[in-house]
Design a protein around this motif. Structure first.
Motif, PDB file in Angstrom:
ATOM      1  N   GLU A  78       0.831  -1.211   0.000  1.00  0.00           N
ATOM      2  CA  GLU A  78       0.000   0.000   0.000  1.00  0.00           C
ATOM      3  C   GLU A  78       0.862   1.255   0.000  1.00  0.00           C
ATOM      4  O   GLU A  78       0.572   2.231  -0.703  1.00  0.00           O
ATOM      5  CB  GLU A  78      -0.934   0.010   1.209  1.00  0.00           C
ATOM      6  N   TYR A  81       2.290   1.725  -3.434  1.00  0.00           N
ATOM      7  CA  TYR A  81       1.197   2.149  -4.319  1.00  0.00           C
ATOM      8  C   TYR A  81       0.965   3.654  -4.175  1.00  0.00           C
ATOM      9  O   TYR A  81       0.874   4.381  -5.173  1.00  0.00           O
ATOM     10  CB  TYR A  81      -0.071   1.379  -3.957  1.00  0.00           C
ATOM     11  N   ARG A  82       0.896   4.114  -2.940  1.00  0.00           N
ATOM     12  CA  ARG A  82       0.642   5.534  -2.685  1.00  0.00           C
ATOM     13  C   ARG A  82       1.822   6.398  -3.130  1.00  0.00           C
ATOM     14  O   ARG A  82       1.637   7.480  -3.704  1.00  0.00           O
ATOM     15  CB  ARG A  82       0.334   5.762  -1.207  1.00  0.00           C
ATOM     16  N   LYS A 119       1.315  -0.139 -11.184  1.00  0.00           N
ATOM     17  CA  LYS A 119       0.286  -0.203 -10.140  1.00  0.00           C
ATOM     18  C   LYS A 119      -0.614  -1.425 -10.267  1.00  0.00           C
ATOM     19  O   LYS A 119      -1.302  -1.789  -9.320  1.00  0.00           O
ATOM     20  CB  LYS A 119      -0.567   1.070 -10.157  1.00  0.00           C
ATOM     21  N   ALA A 123      -2.432  -3.161  -7.253  1.00  0.00           N
ATOM     22  CA  ALA A 123      -3.875  -3.000  -7.091  1.00  0.00           C
ATOM     23  C   ALA A 123      -4.547  -4.347  -6.850  1.00  0.00           C
ATOM     24  O   ALA A 123      -5.438  -4.465  -6.001  1.00  0.00           O
ATOM     25  CB  ALA A 123      -4.460  -2.320  -8.324  1.00  0.00           C
ATOM     26  N   LYS A 127      -6.645  -5.330  -3.485  1.00  0.00           N
ATOM     27  CA  LYS A 127      -8.032  -5.801  -3.534  1.00  0.00           C
ATOM     28  C   LYS A 127      -8.181  -7.122  -2.786  1.00  0.00           C
ATOM     29  O   LYS A 127      -9.157  -7.338  -2.067  1.00  0.00           O
ATOM     30  CB  LYS A 127      -8.471  -5.975  -4.987  1.00  0.00           C
ATOM     31  N   MET A 138      -8.004   3.339  -3.792  1.00  0.00           N
ATOM     32  CA  MET A 138      -7.967   3.607  -5.231  1.00  0.00           C
ATOM     33  C   MET A 138      -8.802   4.831  -5.592  1.00  0.00           C
ATOM     34  O   MET A 138      -8.464   5.581  -6.510  1.00  0.00           O
ATOM     35  CB  MET A 138      -8.425   2.382  -6.002  1.00  0.00           C
ATOM     36  N   GLY A 141      -6.761   7.784  -4.977  1.00  0.00           N
ATOM     37  CA  GLY A 141      -5.788   7.927  -6.050  1.00  0.00           C
ATOM     38  C   GLY A 141      -6.416   8.532  -7.294  1.00  0.00           C
ATOM     39  O   GLY A 141      -5.820   9.406  -7.935  1.00  0.00           O
ATOM     40  N   ARG A 142      -7.595   8.080  -7.638  1.00  0.00           N
ATOM     41  CA  ARG A 142      -8.254   8.619  -8.832  1.00  0.00           C
ATOM     42  C   ARG A 142      -8.577  10.101  -8.656  1.00  0.00           C
ATOM     43  O   ARG A 142      -8.468  10.876  -9.613  1.00  0.00           O
ATOM     44  CB  ARG A 142      -9.533   7.831  -9.129  1.00  0.00           C
TER      45      ARG A 142
END
Length: 210
Positions: A78, A81-82, A119, A123, A127, A138, A141-142
């Motif tokens: 995580e 990802y961030r 990613k 991701a 999940k 997510m 992020g979007r």
């Protein structure tokens, strides 16, 4: 009730849910950054099942230090990802500072290929590990991506280099779809070619520069 964690020369205060309450000391922050850099490279090359021991070794820290910052593999995934998202968002601002807006938009969109490839595996892992909470991560992020896309689009529209009816959600949907299809085929060259066609389409009916 926050507790203080002591580890070698590191000290930080954490809440019961693990959220940082007080900033890390400078040396601890450096260790965390080195772990994130090493994990990002390892996940790119080997996927999210890369050895945590190897990541710690590459970062130049003990595996205990890695686990103090990231108690589980999922925590590390995580965080990577961030951080990858934040780096991609920051790249847009750097491009706008260095290039005309239309060129900055082009470069950022073409960079989406590597970002989506990076990613995607993370991701899937989020999940599987976080369940419904992954959608919140997510979604955040979007929102960041839409914000930076809006800045790029507004600058390019003011410059007269792209059509005026383009919206951030339009751009992200088109680019994400192309990149995800490319990730399936592993054909990066063709994916970039299709993205260039999309970018050409954005210039159709664009007003002439003043």
């Amino acid at each position: 009730m926050p507790t203080t964690v002591h580890a070698d020369d590191e000290e930080r205060q954490v809440s019961q849910d693990g959220a940082a309450v007080r900033p890390l000391r400078a040396d601890a922050a450096r260790n965390r950054a080195k772990i994130l850099d090493a994990a990002t490279a390892a996940f790119d090359e080997q996927g999210t099942e890369a050895s945590l021991e190897d990541i710690a070794r590459t970062a130049g820290v003990g595996v205990g230090t890695l686990y103090r910052h990231f108690p589980t593999r999922l925590d590390l995934i995580e965080a990577v990802y961030r951080s990858s998202l934040d780096a991609f968002v920051a790249r847009a601002d750097a491009l706008l500072a260095e290039h005309p807006a239309g060129e900055a938009l082009d470069a950022w969109v073409l960079g989406f290929v590597g970002y989506v490839i990076r990613k995607r595996g993370m991701a899937d892992a989020l999940k599987a590990g976080l369940g419904p909470e992954a959608m919140q991560v997510m979604g955040e992020g979007r929102t960041k991506l839409e914000g930076v896309a809006a800045r790029l689009i507004a600058a390019a529209q003011a410059e007269g280099s792209i059509r005026t009816d383009l919206e951030p959600a339009d751009l992200l949907r088109a680019v994400s779809g192309v990149c995800l299809a490319g990730a399936e085929s592993m054909d990066r060259e063709r994916t970039e070619r299709v993205l260039r066609l999309v970018l050409d389409g954005l210039r159709w009916t664009a007003p002439a520069p003043a």
